[in-house]
Design an enzyme around this catalytic site. Sequence first.
Site, short mmCIF file in Angstrom:
data_model
loop_
_atom_site.label_atom_id
_atom_site.label_comp_id
_atom_site.label_asym_id
_atom_site.label_seq_id
_atom_site.Cartn_x
_atom_site.Cartn_y
_atom_site.Cartn_z
CB THR A 184 -5.38 4.51 5.37
OG1 THR A 184 -4.07 4.39 4.80
CG2 THR A 184 -6.02 5.80 4.92
CB SER A 185 -1.74 1.75 8.72
OG SER A 185 -1.16 0.47 8.82
CD GLU A 227 -10.61 0.34 13.78
OE1 GLU A 227 -10.04 1.36 13.41
OE2 GLU A 227 -10.73 -0.68 13.07
CB ILE A 235 -0.97 -0.01 1.21
CG1 ILE A 235 -1.92 -1.21 1.09
CG2 ILE A 235 -1.75 1.30 1.30
CD1 ILE A 235 -2.75 -1.48 2.34
CG ASP A 287 -10.31 4.15 6.85
OD1 ASP A 287 -11.49 4.52 6.89
OD2 ASP A 287 -9.94 3.02 6.44
CG ASP A 322 9.75 -0.50 5.03
OD1 ASP A 322 10.29 -1.38 5.72
OD2 ASP A 322 8.63 -0.66 4.50
N PRO A 365 2.54 -1.98 9.48
CG PRO A 365 3.35 -4.18 9.43
CD PRO A 365 3.67 -2.78 9.01
P1 NAD Z 1 2.84 -4.84 3.87
O1 NAD Z 1 3.11 -5.95 4.81
O2 NAD Z 1 2.90 -5.09 2.40
O3 NAD Z 1 3.84 -3.62 4.19
C1 NAD Z 1 4.11 -3.15 5.46
C2 NAD Z 1 5.47 -2.46 5.39
O4 NAD Z 1 5.72 -1.83 6.65
C3 NAD Z 1 6.64 -3.45 5.14
O5 NAD Z 1 7.42 -3.02 4.05
C4 NAD Z 1 7.42 -3.39 6.44
O6 NAD Z 1 8.82 -3.58 6.26
C5 NAD Z 1 7.11 -1.98 6.91
N1 NAD Z 1 7.43 -1.74 8.31
C6 NAD Z 1 7.50 -2.62 9.34
N2 NAD Z 1 7.90 -1.99 10.46
C7 NAD Z 1 8.09 -0.69 10.13
C8 NAD Z 1 8.53 0.46 10.86
N3 NAD Z 1 8.85 0.39 12.16
N4 NAD Z 1 8.62 1.63 10.20
C9 NAD Z 1 8.32 1.73 8.90
N5 NAD Z 1 7.91 0.66 8.14
C10 NAD Z 1 7.80 -0.52 8.76
O7 NAD Z 1 1.42 -4.25 4.28
P2 NAD Z 1 0.37 -3.50 3.34
O8 NAD Z 1 -0.46 -4.47 2.60
O9 NAD Z 1 1.05 -2.40 2.61
O10 NAD Z 1 -0.58 -2.86 4.46
C11 NAD Z 1 -0.11 -1.89 5.39
C12 NAD Z 1 -1.10 -1.81 6.53
O11 NAD Z 1 -2.31 -1.21 6.03
C13 NAD Z 1 -1.54 -3.17 7.06
O12 NAD Z 1 -0.67 -3.65 8.04
C14 NAD Z 1 -2.90 -2.88 7.63
O13 NAD Z 1 -2.72 -2.59 9.00
C15 NAD Z 1 -3.36 -1.64 6.89
N6 NAD Z 1 -4.56 -1.86 6.07
C16 NAD Z 1 -5.62 -1.04 6.28
C17 NAD Z 1 -6.77 -1.18 5.51
C18 NAD Z 1 -7.96 -0.28 5.70
O14 NAD Z 1 -9.05 -0.60 5.21
N7 NAD Z 1 -7.84 0.85 6.35
C19 NAD Z 1 -6.83 -2.20 4.56
C20 NAD Z 1 -5.70 -3.00 4.36
C21 NAD Z 1 -4.58 -2.83 5.13
#
Ligand code: NAD
Length: 337
Positions: free
Chosen positions: A236-237, A267, A157, A262, A177, A210
């Site tokens: 949005t995470s 929540e 994302i 979001d 990251d 995450p």
């Molecule tokens: P992903 O696993 O592909 O990517 C997460 C990234 O975060 C990885 O590259 C990881 O190395 C990095 N990371 C880990 N620790 C970190 C830190 N301390 N500092 C910076 N980066 C760090 O995950 P994704 O699919 O891109 O999703 C990201 C997050 O979005 C998910 O974990 C979920 O919580 C959230 N999400 C929210 C919705 C929503 O509807 N709002 C939907 C899907 C996912």
Amino acid sequence: MKIAVFGTRKYDQDSLRAANEKQGGFAAFTFIDALLDSQTAILAADHEAVCLFVNDICDKPVLEQLRALGVKFIALRCAGFNNVDLKAAAELGIKVARVPSYSPEAVAEFCVGMMMTVVRKYHKAYARVREGNFLLDGLLGFNLNGKTIGIIGTGKIGLLTGRILSKGFNANVIAFDPYPSPSAGEYGITYVDKLEDLLKVADIISLHCPLMESTKYIICDDSIAKMKKGVVLINTSRGGLIDTYALIRALKTGHISAVGLDVYERESSYFFADSSAKVIHDDTFARLLSFYNVFMTGHQAFLTEEALTNIADTTITNLRDLEETGTCACVLSEQPK
Ligand code: NAD
């Protein structure tokens, strides 16, 4: 396979039924409105699997109850897995699978929309114009073109969000990251070495890592103090990435000038349900909602037709593979990265 699907809304039922039909009717669903917790776990009796979403509680005591009821599999219909105690699940012999990628585009596009909303104040303009008020006072925004936007977490994302902002808006997109992506350059994203370097220079910060022990309250008094005065924050995470008390303090002083959320750390008491005729007892949540410069949505970023179809298809495939082979492509190990 008998599957107890917790916390279901109509759109979950429709997409799961459609996916099940496509895949030959392997699943027999029991759709349950309630979220999973220690009080509702009993509803999983006589089911081999439970299907969960982001706000179901699946800690050790709940897992022990599920195991005693005969549950063997947990299918998360989401990517995040911070609500499941994976270690306890492994100890109890319960296999857990997730949907690692159902539509990162859905979240990235929503995130950029949210950014535009708080920067250009669409939400205020919408309400005003409907009331016949066409004044522009108070709606002043700024261009994203040329601004420095910091992405924290460049997984699926974060990379896509960065690409929309760098290629679409000509923003200067920087990222932090601990596991940098080798393709970030193609997405128009430049890494900084330390989180602090991003916090110091970003005009807008967007969270895409995450929620883990190491990232809980990554946005706190200390990190906010390092940010530029007037910074815009988008999340949005996961809600737990932000210490809400610290956020409120920064909103009061104006150190953070606008926020798009979001997600919210507590929540689960409100999201995915209609509380419009109820009193909000969480005073922190109510305070957050009261700020003129906070725009909130109820964990909606994922909600597109494409995402729901992918979630349902992968969930059924995960459960079928787990039953037939004991594992699946999206199984979660006890110690994820
Ligand atoms: P992903 O696993 O592909 O990517 C997460 C990234 O975060 C990885 O590259 C990881 O190395 C990095 N990371 C880990 N620790 C970190 C830190 N301390 N500092 C910076 N980066 C760090 O995950 P994704 O699919 O891109 O999703 C990201 C997050 O979005 C998910 O974990 C979920 O919580 C959230 N999400 C929210 C919705 C929503 O509807 N709002 C939907 C899907 C996912």
